[in-house]
Design an enzyme around this catalytic site. Structure first.
Site, PDB file in Angstrom:
ATOM      1  N   HIS A 137       0.858  -1.190   0.000  1.00 44.84           N
ATOM      2  CA  HIS A 137       0.000   0.000   0.000  1.00 44.84           C
ATOM      3  C   HIS A 137       0.892   1.238   0.000  1.00 44.84           C
ATOM      4  O   HIS A 137       1.941   1.261   0.604  1.00 44.84           O
ATOM      5  CB  HIS A 137      -0.894   0.022   1.254  1.00 44.84           C
ATOM      6  CG  HIS A 137      -2.052   0.953   1.108  1.00 44.84           C
ATOM      7  ND1 HIS A 137      -1.953   2.290   1.365  1.00 44.84           N
ATOM      8  CD2 HIS A 137      -3.311   0.733   0.687  1.00 44.84           C
ATOM      9  CE1 HIS A 137      -3.121   2.864   1.130  1.00 44.84           C
ATOM     10  NE2 HIS A 137      -3.967   1.942   0.718  1.00 44.84           N
ATOM     11  N   ASP A 177      -7.969  -5.167  -0.109  1.00 45.56           N
ATOM     12  CA  ASP A 177      -8.463  -6.054  -1.173  1.00 45.56           C
ATOM     13  C   ASP A 177      -8.112  -7.512  -0.956  1.00 45.56           C
ATOM     14  O   ASP A 177      -8.598  -8.370  -1.692  1.00 45.56           O
ATOM     15  CB  ASP A 177      -7.873  -5.590  -2.518  1.00 45.56           C
ATOM     16  CG  ASP A 177      -8.431  -4.234  -2.909  1.00 45.56           C
ATOM     17  OD1 ASP A 177      -7.648  -3.307  -3.141  1.00 45.56           O
ATOM     18  OD2 ASP A 177      -9.669  -4.109  -2.930  1.00 45.56           O
TER      19      ASP A 177
HETATM   20  C1  SDX Z   1      -6.179   0.069  -3.053  1.00 46.77           C
HETATM   21  O1  SDX Z   1      -4.245   4.471  -2.201  1.00 46.77           O
HETATM   22  C2  SDX Z   1      -5.197   3.928  -1.583  1.00 46.77           C
HETATM   23  O2  SDX Z   1      -5.572   4.331  -0.497  1.00 46.77           O
HETATM   24  C3  SDX Z   1      -5.810   2.742  -2.324  1.00 46.77           C
HETATM   25  C4  SDX Z   1      -6.864   1.961  -1.538  1.00 46.77           C
HETATM   26  C5  SDX Z   1      -8.112   2.780  -1.289  1.00 46.77           C
HETATM   27  O3  SDX Z   1      -8.821   2.458  -0.332  1.00 46.77           O
HETATM   28  O4  SDX Z   1      -8.412   3.664  -2.146  1.00 46.77           O
HETATM   29  O5  SDX Z   1      -6.318   1.533  -0.316  1.00 46.77           O
HETATM   30  C6  SDX Z   1      -7.308   0.735  -2.336  1.00 46.77           C
HETATM   31  O6  SDX Z   1      -5.929   0.372  -4.173  1.00 46.77           O
HETATM   32  C7  SDX Z   1      -5.340  -0.935  -2.304  1.00 46.77           C
HETATM   33  C8  SDX Z   1      -4.144  -1.471  -3.149  1.00 46.77           C
HETATM   34  C9  SDX Z   1      -4.682  -2.555  -4.087  1.00 46.77           C
HETATM   35  N1  SDX Z   1      -3.611  -2.928  -5.062  1.00 46.77           N
HETATM   36  C10 SDX Z   1      -2.972  -4.107  -4.960  1.00 46.77           C
HETATM   37  O7  SDX Z   1      -3.133  -4.913  -4.056  1.00 46.77           O
HETATM   38  C11 SDX Z   1      -2.002  -4.375  -6.104  1.00 46.77           C
HETATM   39  C12 SDX Z   1      -0.686  -4.905  -5.556  1.00 46.77           C
HETATM   40  N2  SDX Z   1      -0.017  -3.841  -4.831  1.00 46.77           N
HETATM   41  C13 SDX Z   1       1.000  -3.092  -5.520  1.00 46.77           C
HETATM   42  O8  SDX Z   1       0.770  -2.927  -6.884  1.00 46.77           O
HETATM   43  C14 SDX Z   1       1.440  -1.847  -4.764  1.00 46.77           C
HETATM   44  O9  SDX Z   1       1.734  -2.241  -3.483  1.00 46.77           O
HETATM   45  C15 SDX Z   1       0.530  -0.628  -4.686  1.00 46.77           C
HETATM   46  C16 SDX Z   1       0.042  -0.211  -6.038  1.00 46.77           C
HETATM   47  C17 SDX Z   1      -0.634  -0.895  -3.804  1.00 46.77           C
HETATM   48  C18 SDX Z   1       1.347   0.510  -4.081  1.00 46.77           C
HETATM   49  O10 SDX Z   1       2.347   0.819  -4.975  1.00 46.77           O
HETATM   50  P1  SDX Z   1       3.505   1.899  -4.632  1.00 46.77           P
HETATM   51  O11 SDX Z   1       3.218   2.600  -3.355  1.00 46.77           O
HETATM   52  O12 SDX Z   1       3.713   2.714  -5.860  1.00 46.77           O
HETATM   53  O13 SDX Z   1       4.734   0.993  -4.321  1.00 46.77           O
HETATM   54  P2  SDX Z   1       5.793   0.527  -5.399  1.00 46.77           P
HETATM   55  O14 SDX Z   1       5.075  -0.064  -6.585  1.00 46.77           O
HETATM   56  O15 SDX Z   1       6.751   1.644  -5.617  1.00 46.77           O
HETATM   57  O16 SDX Z   1       6.506  -0.673  -4.614  1.00 46.77           O
HETATM   58  C19 SDX Z   1       7.544  -0.429  -3.671  1.00 46.77           C
HETATM   59  C20 SDX Z   1       8.358  -1.712  -3.667  1.00 46.77           C
HETATM   60  C21 SDX Z   1       8.812  -2.122  -5.086  1.00 46.77           C
HETATM   61  O17 SDX Z   1       9.986  -2.900  -4.937  1.00 46.77           O
HETATM   62  P3  SDX Z   1      11.425  -2.162  -5.202  1.00 46.77           P
HETATM   63  O18 SDX Z   1      11.356  -1.528  -6.573  1.00 46.77           O
HETATM   64  O19 SDX Z   1      11.576  -1.154  -4.072  1.00 46.77           O
HETATM   65  O20 SDX Z   1      12.435  -3.304  -5.122  1.00 46.77           O
HETATM   66  O21 SDX Z   1       7.558  -2.800  -3.189  1.00 46.77           O
HETATM   67  C22 SDX Z   1       7.381  -3.741  -4.236  1.00 46.77           C
HETATM   68  C23 SDX Z   1       7.703  -3.036  -5.532  1.00 46.77           C
HETATM   69  O22 SDX Z   1       8.165  -3.970  -6.516  1.00 46.77           O
HETATM   70  N3  SDX Z   1       5.967  -4.147  -4.188  1.00 46.77           N
HETATM   71  C24 SDX Z   1       5.516  -5.389  -4.373  1.00 46.77           C
HETATM   72  C25 SDX Z   1       4.135  -5.321  -4.182  1.00 46.77           C
HETATM   73  N4  SDX Z   1       3.779  -4.069  -3.890  1.00 46.77           N
HETATM   74  C26 SDX Z   1       4.926  -3.346  -3.909  1.00 46.77           C
HETATM   75  N5  SDX Z   1       6.154  -6.535  -4.689  1.00 46.77           N
HETATM   76  C27 SDX Z   1       5.384  -7.647  -4.797  1.00 46.77           C
HETATM   77  N6  SDX Z   1       4.034  -7.670  -4.622  1.00 46.77           N
HETATM   78  C28 SDX Z   1       3.388  -6.526  -4.315  1.00 46.77           C
HETATM   79  N7  SDX Z   1       2.065  -6.532  -4.149  1.00 46.77           N
END
Ligand code: SDX
Length: 393
Positions: free
Chosen positions: A272, A329
């Site tokens: 998140h 989720d």
């Molecule tokens: C919602 O914003 C809100 O408040 C949203 C929400 C709401 O109520 O409106 O809470 C609802 O959208 C919840 C999130 C649902 N999405 C998912 O579950 C999809 C999977 N999650 C990721 O795509 C991600 O965690 C996000 C999109 C939720 C957040 O992305 P960020 O903050 O841009 O983080 P990032 O992509 O920059 O990741 C940081 C690091 C990266 O690794 P490095 O490059 O530092 O090595 O964490 C890793 C990412 O690769 N990472 C994950 C991951 N989420 C982040 N690696 C594996 N699996 C994951 N799910």
């Protein structure tokens, strides 16, 4: 370009506004609507009362609440012509696409909603219409997809039960709403009701900042929510869990894939932007998942897989280092499925829950007379160059 531009992809460190609506503390996993904790509201309130709290900033008195419920009931019907719009969609149209189109179509049925200088009373009517009609339009979008006749609202029922009946009732059979399902759904809608400046809410504010109507701003929010990285994640989580189940339940294999930078696979429902601790909503939903499934007598093997996935990930260095925890989720889809809600309707449920949040944020932005959203950029393209005749290219 005068002055300097701060570049901040995804606005990770940028505040876009001030707001009195929702308070998040990502480090401690705290979520409050207008100062009330979601734990308190889930225990003691209901979705429409929370909607009133978010939109008007206070819990309604008994009289205000009765008027609110009465007003909403009076507007649950949708224009018969909406059926013609529905017929224009192929039956495999995703309900989120149908829903965003039906919401936009409200500007045709209520053209006064396009007046950017409407009085707040006029906007209040649009708000009631939207809250009242969304469940009907959502249920009709589903009926269009499954090819069943639509059901009209039944105002003898409460908001959530009315939706469930419009979703599941069939002409030839009696349909009784199961209170276990309607209560669980009411709690899920409360948990999804607002979340400060997330992707879809920022979209609603951005579109609304051009003085577009409330309806088209909300329709834009529905489309932003549809993305699998945002609200579409609840559908993606179930598809992921089903794949893991089909693959013999080998969660370690999928944890490894999620960590592999060359593998596009992400652990859906994990991570998140703000919560660097357990998403407080995920905690409540996980507790409900056990209760709802046992009360419904539903055995869903993916629940055990989800718990094993969570347990394994939370012990893994990669997830610990990046503070990746289950988010809202991760478990919601398991409850929706136990309720008999089809996968492609999961994100529609998220939209139904988020609607009062979107409305409250749109209203706050307009009442504060915030300027049209128009960020800048750092240009990294070509310098000035002359046009070259086709023959010389
Ligand atoms: C919602 O914003 C809100 O408040 C949203 C929400 C709401 O109520 O409106 O809470 C609802 O959208 C919840 C999130 C649902 N999405 C998912 O579950 C999809 C999977 N999650 C990721 O795509 C991600 O965690 C996000 C999109 C939720 C957040 O992305 P960020 O903050 O841009 O983080 P990032 O992509 O920059 O990741 C940081 C690091 C990266 O690794 P490095 O490059 O530092 O090595 O964490 C890793 C990412 O690769 N990472 C994950 C991951 N989420 C982040 N690696 C594996 N699996 C994951 N799910």
């Amino acid at each position: 370009q005068s002055g300097y531009i701060t570049l901040d992809y995804g606005f990770k460190n940028t505040g876009s506004t001030t707001s009195k609506i929702t308070f998040l503390n990502g480090e401690e996993g705290i979520l409050r609507y207008r100062g009330y904790s979601i734990e308190d509201l889930c225990d003691k309130s209901n979705f429409l009362e929370v909607a009133h709290l978010l939109i008007y900033g206070k819990l309604p008195t008994a009289e205000e609440y009765d008027q609110w419920i009465y007003d909403i009931k009076m507007h649950t019907m949708v224009h018969e012509d909406i059926k013609r719009i529905l017929e224009g969609f192929p039956s495999n149209a995703h309900p989120m696409g149908v829903l965003s189109s039906l919401i936009t179509s409200l500007t045709a049925f209520y053209p006064e909603s396009l007046d950017p200088n409407r009085s707040i009373d006029g906007v209040k009517l649009s708000i009631v219409r939207l809250l009242a009609k969304l469940p009907t339009m959502a249920a009709w979008a589903f009926k269009n997809e499954v090819g069943h006749p639509v059901n009209y609202p039944d105002n003898t029922l409460d908001y959530v039960s009315n939706f469930l009946k419009m979703m599941f009732a069939l002409p030839a059979e009696k349909y009784e709403v199961d209170p276990v399902i309607s209560n669980a759904l009411d709690t899920l809608l409360i948990l999804h009701a607002d979340h400060e400046q997330n992707c879809s809410t920022s979209t609603v504010r951005m579109v609304g900042s051009s003085h577009a109507s409330l309806y088209t701003s909300i329709s834009a929010g529905v489309n932003a929510l549809w993305g699998p990285l945002h609200g579409g994640a609840n559908q993606a989580v179930i598809e992921m869990l089903d794949n893991i189940k089909k693959d013999g339940g080998d969660v370690e294999k999928y944890i490894k894939k999620a960590k592999d930078k060359n593998d596009p696979f992400r652990l859906m429902g994990f991570g998140h932007r703000v919560y660097k601790n357990f998403d407080p909503r995920a905690k409540i939903i996980k507790k409900h998942a056990d209760e709802v499934l046992s009360k419904l007598g539903v055995e869903d093997p993916v629940l055990e897989i989800a718990k094993k996935l969570e347990e394994t990930a939370l012990k893994d260095e990669y997830f610990i280092e990046r503070k990746l925890f289950p988010n809202v989720d991760f478990y919601s889809g398991i409850i929706y499925r136990a309720m008999g809600i089809p996968t492609e309707m999961f994100t529609v449920m998220f939209a139904m829950g988020r609607l009062p949040g979107w409305i409250s944020q749109w209203l706050e932005m307009r009442e504060n007379n915030e300027p049209i959203g128009r960020p800048r950029q750092i240009y990294t393209g070509e310098n000035l160059r002359e046009y070259v005749e086709m023959s010389k290219r």
